[in-house]
Design an enzyme around this catalytic site. Sequence first.
Site, PDB file in Angstrom:
ATOM      1  N   ASP A  12      67.364  74.401  69.514  1.00 22.07           N
ATOM      2  CA  ASP A  12      68.580  73.657  69.879  1.00 22.07           C
ATOM      3  C   ASP A  12      68.265  72.353  70.605  1.00 22.07           C
ATOM      4  O   ASP A  12      69.068  71.867  71.401  1.00 22.07           O
ATOM      5  CB  ASP A  12      69.516  74.513  70.751  1.00 22.07           C
ATOM      6  N   HIS A  40      71.598  72.845  62.763  1.00 19.13           N
ATOM      7  CA  HIS A  40      71.643  71.422  63.113  1.00 19.13           C
ATOM      8  C   HIS A  40      73.066  70.932  62.866  1.00 19.13           C
ATOM      9  O   HIS A  40      73.711  71.354  61.914  1.00 19.13           O
ATOM     10  CB  HIS A  40      70.745  70.570  62.204  1.00 19.13           C
TER      11      HIS A  40
END
Length: 430
Positions: A12, A40
């Site tokens: 992340d 993403h």
Amino acid sequence: MCDVVLGSQWGDEGKGKLVDLLCDDIDVCARCQGGNNAGHTIVVGDVKYDFHMLPSGLVNPNCLNLVGSGVVVHVPSFFQELENLEKKGLNCRDRLFLSSRAHLVFDFHQRTDKLKEAELSENKKAIGTTGKGIGPTYSTKASRSGIRVHHLVSEDPEAWEEFKTRYHRLVNSRKQRYGEFDYDVEEELARYEKYRELLRPFVVDSIEFMHTALVQNKRILVEGANALMLDIDFGTYPYVTSSSTGIGGVLTGLGIPPKTINNIYGVVKAYTTRVGEGPFPTEQLNEFGEALQTIGAEYGVTTGRKRRCGWLDLVVLKYSTLINGYTSLNITKLDVLDSFKEIQVGVGYKLNGKSLASFPEDLIKLGKVEVEYKTLPGWETDITKIKTYDELPENAKSYLKFIEDYLGVPVQWVGTGPARDSMLEKPISK
């Protein structure tokens, strides 16, 4: 030559945004490992594109995209993600390719993933998986009983019967372990018979694909999924994913030699986050952690789970750098720290009063370490409108310089907001 984008923490970090930026000048974007457990989000104009399994390079109309041999593929999710992108206006079907050697994720893999996690939860040893079937698929791959893409799409007259035999063998072995599944496995098999024709146009020999691109001097970008601290060998085992998420996974997942790698870009969030269980030395279970979570909107793209938050951990990043050999860094979400008067950075670990020379592999030790912090002054200035690195507040530059000096790796990009153009480039000497 290949440039590589890798996550340096627990995932992340914002890898997709850097990939999107770099994709403007490349010919090929490739995924090398993981599955649809990655996530993403890329913002182009006013449109948000969510990527889980497919390469982010699909947003570039001139870029070819490969899902490599090291990726595990849930075919329904492959098509669902593709359709979602097409609904948002991306015409990308003819630019997407899938390795014939990639392994397939079936619904029973996902069921067993959740059943095993439930078992572990009873003993308070749950991993915190995404439940996407990634681990069970890599397990069948390692035990040499997995099913690959070429088994499904082969036009050999005997191929479909062989596929069914392999499928039933896997299902039956899982039933022996977990009992009957709560869905019709024969219905899933029938769906895959239809997928044979649908998937075939995407399938390529990825070794030939990659080496043809290399011979033709194509500009290639490899998009790593997850991050080094989730690596099956080098992460905080067993609280990891089931693939090689570092530079080694690039080579094995695409079948390319080390000499083809040029730049290795490490993506670093300006603080630290983690989803799921496992040790997290700099985690802040206080108002600082809550502020980072709220300001940073820290929710997982794939699971929607709230991310655990803490200060930047340079011990983790030094370890990550030793393994991946970053040539430069992208520091993301620096703007999340705009309102902090002081910012702490983890610079060392102590155990029983003694400094540790390296990141411990033993999670019992890791759970007992005392983090040594360096307190740096904040900048208390909104940096989201800044357009050049030189315009950054001096304290923000000092924060970045501290990271560079500790790691011995230059910072090349700085993220200052969620928009696609909220990225400052800092000149570095090669």
